[in-house]
Design a protein around this motif. Sequence first.
Motif, PDB file in Angstrom:
ATOM      1  N   ARG A  62      37.196  38.856  28.859  1.00  0.00           N
ATOM      2  CA  ARG A  62      37.889  39.652  29.881  1.00  0.00           C
ATOM      3  C   ARG A  62      37.269  39.478  31.258  1.00  0.00           C
ATOM      4  O   ARG A  62      37.949  39.564  32.271  1.00  0.00           O
ATOM      5  CB  ARG A  62      37.883  41.119  29.488  1.00  0.00           C
ATOM      6  CG  ARG A  62      38.837  41.438  28.373  1.00  0.00           C
ATOM      7  CD  ARG A  62      38.923  42.928  28.119  1.00  0.00           C
ATOM      8  NE  ARG A  62      39.664  43.165  26.907  1.00  0.00           N
ATOM      9  CZ  ARG A  62      39.161  43.720  25.810  1.00  0.00           C
ATOM     10  NH1 ARG A  62      37.915  44.139  25.798  1.00  0.00           N
ATOM     11  NH2 ARG A  62      39.906  43.877  24.744  1.00  0.00           N
ATOM     12  N   LEU A  63      35.963  39.228  31.297  1.00  0.00           N
ATOM     13  CA  LEU A  63      35.296  39.037  32.586  1.00  0.00           C
ATOM     14  C   LEU A  63      35.757  37.757  33.282  1.00  0.00           C
ATOM     15  O   LEU A  63      35.716  37.667  34.508  1.00  0.00           O
ATOM     16  CB  LEU A  63      33.776  38.999  32.388  1.00  0.00           C
ATOM     17  CG  LEU A  63      33.133  40.311  31.952  1.00  0.00           C
ATOM     18  CD1 LEU A  63      31.651  40.099  31.673  1.00  0.00           C
ATOM     19  CD2 LEU A  63      33.336  41.382  33.011  1.00  0.00           C
ATOM     20  N   ASN A  64      36.215  36.769  32.527  1.00  0.00           N
ATOM     21  CA  ASN A  64      36.643  35.492  33.108  1.00  0.00           C
ATOM     22  C   ASN A  64      38.135  35.445  33.429  1.00  0.00           C
ATOM     23  O   ASN A  64      38.602  34.459  33.977  1.00  0.00           O
ATOM     24  CB  ASN A  64      36.294  34.345  32.145  1.00  0.00           C
ATOM     25  CG  ASN A  64      34.799  34.198  31.983  1.00  0.00           C
ATOM     26  OD1 ASN A  64      34.046  34.455  32.908  1.00  0.00           O
ATOM     27  ND2 ASN A  64      34.373  33.804  30.804  1.00  0.00           N
ATOM     28  N   ARG A  65      38.868  36.495  33.065  1.00  0.00           N
ATOM     29  CA  ARG A  65      40.310  36.499  33.320  1.00  0.00           C
ATOM     30  C   ARG A  65      40.583  36.792  34.791  1.00  0.00           C
ATOM     31  O   ARG A  65      39.838  37.533  35.438  1.00  0.00           O
ATOM     32  CB  ARG A  65      41.001  37.561  32.467  1.00  0.00           C
ATOM     33  CG  ARG A  65      40.976  37.226  30.997  1.00  0.00           C
ATOM     34  CD  ARG A  65      41.692  38.280  30.216  1.00  0.00           C
ATOM     35  NE  ARG A  65      41.558  38.016  28.794  1.00  0.00           N
ATOM     36  CZ  ARG A  65      41.757  38.921  27.861  1.00  0.00           C
ATOM     37  NH1 ARG A  65      42.097  40.145  28.183  1.00  0.00           N
ATOM     38  NH2 ARG A  65      41.618  38.605  26.591  1.00  0.00           N
ATOM     39  N   PRO A  66      41.660  36.247  35.326  1.00  0.00           N
ATOM     40  CA  PRO A  66      41.992  36.561  36.727  1.00  0.00           C
ATOM     41  C   PRO A  66      42.457  38.009  36.851  1.00  0.00           C
ATOM     42  O   PRO A  66      43.036  38.570  35.930  1.00  0.00           O
ATOM     43  CB  PRO A  66      43.132  35.585  37.044  1.00  0.00           C
ATOM     44  CG  PRO A  66      43.712  35.233  35.716  1.00  0.00           C
ATOM     45  CD  PRO A  66      42.587  35.300  34.722  1.00  0.00           C
ATOM     46  N   VAL A  67      42.176  38.584  37.998  1.00  0.00           N
ATOM     47  CA  VAL A  67      42.566  39.956  38.257  1.00  0.00           C
ATOM     48  C   VAL A  67      43.925  39.947  38.948  1.00  0.00           C
ATOM     49  O   VAL A  67      44.154  39.192  39.891  1.00  0.00           O
ATOM     50  CB  VAL A  67      41.509  40.656  39.151  1.00  0.00           C
ATOM     51  CG1 VAL A  67      41.920  42.074  39.466  1.00  0.00           C
ATOM     52  CG2 VAL A  67      40.161  40.625  38.466  1.00  0.00           C
ATOM     53  N   ALA A  68      44.828  40.790  38.475  1.00  0.00           N
ATOM     54  CA  ALA A  68      46.156  40.874  39.071  1.00  0.00           C
ATOM     55  C   ALA A  68      46.052  41.452  40.475  1.00  0.00           C
ATOM     56  O   ALA A  68      45.235  42.334  40.734  1.00  0.00           O
ATOM     57  CB  ALA A  68      47.061  41.750  38.215  1.00  0.00           C
TER      58      ALA A  68
END
Length: 188
Positions: A62-68
């Motif tokens: 989750r830390l590597n996912r892009p933020v909307a």
Amino acid sequence: MALAQRTAQQSLRRLAVQTPAFKFTTPAAVAFGNAFVAQRRYAAATTVSALQAHDSILAKQRLNRPVAPHLGIYKPQITWYGSAFNRITGVALSGGMYLFGIGYLVAPALGWHLESSVIAASFAAWPVALKVFTKFAVAMPFVYHSLNGFRHLAWDTASLIENGMVQKTGWAVVGLSVVGALGLAVFV
């Protein structure tokens, strides 16, 4: 879901997975387990430490996912403000009605005087500017919510829903609301 509906649904599911030899078993027999079809469900057993390991892996992913992007990066539009103000005025009007209703019901027990004659006499003693401001503050949400309600009713008929008309009617509702609320505050 009602018990009868669940029973019928489970019976139909069991009938659907039966072998062809038991194709004509009644749903009641299937529901109560008398259909000669053995169903087995095996429970999966995992240790708590294995589940915690999976959770830590997911947390790292989750830390590597892009933020909307947040709404702050978009250009504000009248439709946003209109929608938000419509919801706010609806909550304010209904909440105010409930609060006053509850206050009116408990007033005799608490020694308050919320009778119409007392409220009218108190309001009459206020300075004119405070009366106009209070009437405007009460009228504005009501007028806006009413006019915006008519706008939404027009949209339900699939008219005035093109982008240009949505913008124009949004600003028209704002302008008419201010004029209408001022009219009610000054002349009524």
